[in-house]
Design a protein around this motif. Structure first.
Motif, PDB file in Angstrom:
ATOM      1  N   GLN A 170       0.818  -1.211   0.000  1.00 56.85           N
ATOM      2  CA  GLN A 170       0.000   0.000   0.000  1.00 56.85           C
ATOM      3  C   GLN A 170       0.858   1.271   0.000  1.00 56.85           C
ATOM      4  OE1 GLN A 170      -3.146   0.079  -0.466  1.00 56.85           O
ATOM      5  NE2 GLN A 170      -3.913  -1.909   0.141  1.00 56.85           N
ATOM      6  N   PRO A 175      -5.508 -13.962   7.295  1.00 57.07           N
ATOM      7  CA  PRO A 175      -5.265 -12.520   7.431  1.00 57.07           C
ATOM      8  C   PRO A 175      -3.790 -12.145   7.225  1.00 57.07           C
ATOM      9  CG  PRO A 175      -5.586 -13.507   9.593  1.00 57.07           C
ATOM     10  CD  PRO A 175      -5.845 -14.591   8.563  1.00 57.07           C
ATOM     11  N   PRO A 194       0.816  -8.762   6.951  1.00 51.60           N
ATOM     12  CA  PRO A 194      -0.632  -8.536   7.048  1.00 51.60           C
ATOM     13  C   PRO A 194      -1.211  -8.283   5.649  1.00 51.60           C
ATOM     14  CG  PRO A 194       0.564  -7.120   8.585  1.00 51.60           C
ATOM     15  CD  PRO A 194       1.573  -7.752   7.686  1.00 51.60           C
ATOM     16  N   ARG A 195      -2.277  -8.982   5.330  1.00 52.19           N
ATOM     17  CA  ARG A 195      -2.873  -8.857   3.987  1.00 52.19           C
ATOM     18  C   ARG A 195      -3.351  -7.435   3.707  1.00 52.19           C
ATOM     19  NH1 ARG A 195      -3.568 -12.719   0.651  1.00 52.19           N
ATOM     20  NH2 ARG A 195      -5.513 -11.891  -0.115  1.00 52.19           N
ATOM     21  N   GLU A 196      -3.774  -6.694   4.755  1.00 52.36           N
ATOM     22  CA  GLU A 196      -4.263  -5.338   4.503  1.00 52.36           C
ATOM     23  C   GLU A 196      -3.150  -4.394   4.053  1.00 52.36           C
ATOM     24  OE1 GLU A 196      -3.613  -5.272   9.037  1.00 52.36           O
ATOM     25  OE2 GLU A 196      -4.956  -6.493   7.845  1.00 52.36           O
ATOM     26  N   SER A 197      -1.872  -4.781   4.256  1.00 54.47           N
ATOM     27  CA  SER A 197      -0.768  -3.931   3.801  1.00 54.47           C
ATOM     28  C   SER A 197      -0.390  -4.210   2.344  1.00 54.47           C
ATOM     29  CB  SER A 197       0.456  -4.123   4.698  1.00 54.47           C
ATOM     30  OG  SER A 197       1.032  -5.400   4.495  1.00 54.47           O
ATOM     31  N   ARG A 218      -1.137  -4.282  -1.542  1.00 58.55           N
ATOM     32  CA  ARG A 218      -1.998  -3.697  -2.577  1.00 58.55           C
ATOM     33  C   ARG A 218      -2.393  -4.778  -3.570  1.00 58.55           C
ATOM     34  NH1 ARG A 218      -0.175   1.137  -6.534  1.00 58.55           N
ATOM     35  NH2 ARG A 218      -2.148   1.355  -7.631  1.00 58.55           N
ATOM     36  N   TYR A 219      -1.389  -5.501  -4.080  1.00 62.13           N
ATOM     37  CA  TYR A 219      -1.633  -6.677  -4.913  1.00 62.13           C
ATOM     38  C   TYR A 219      -0.367  -7.495  -4.978  1.00 62.13           C
ATOM     39  CZ  TYR A 219       0.594  -4.181  -8.864  1.00 62.13           C
ATOM     40  OH  TYR A 219       1.463  -3.492  -9.669  1.00 62.13           O
TER      41      TYR A 219
END
Length: 84
Positions: free
Chosen positions: A12, A42, A56-59, A61-62
């Motif tokens: 991200q 996660p 962490p998957r939320e960090s 982007r792809y």
């Protein structure tokens, strides 16, 4: 010797990480199960040089895996090309 795969992680914050690893399994069903487990977790868990790296998957982007796995997630759009 198992074929090598490359994982490109795009974060991200704009950073990128590239990892090289041997193909994890030869069995198509085993590859599909492993891919599904990683997508449901996660964290992306990777053993790197004897250490456990948990991202962490939320960090993320792809991510890009090349060459692509023998089994792709379902559903998956096939035959796409990136157009700039």
């Amino acid at each position: 010797m198992k074929p090598l795969k490359y994982l490109y992680l795009y974060f991200q914050d704009g950073q990128r990480m590239v990892l090289r690893f041997p193909q994890q399994a030869d069995d198509v069903a085993s590859i599909a199960r492993g891919l599904r487990k990683q997508l449901e977790s996660p964290f992306l868990s990777i053993e790197v040089d004897g250490d456990l790296l948990m991202i962490p998957r939320e960090s993320i982007r792809y991510l890009q895996i090349c060459p692509g796995p023998a089994v792709l997630p379902d559903p998956c759009i096939l035959g796409a090309t990136v157009v700039d």
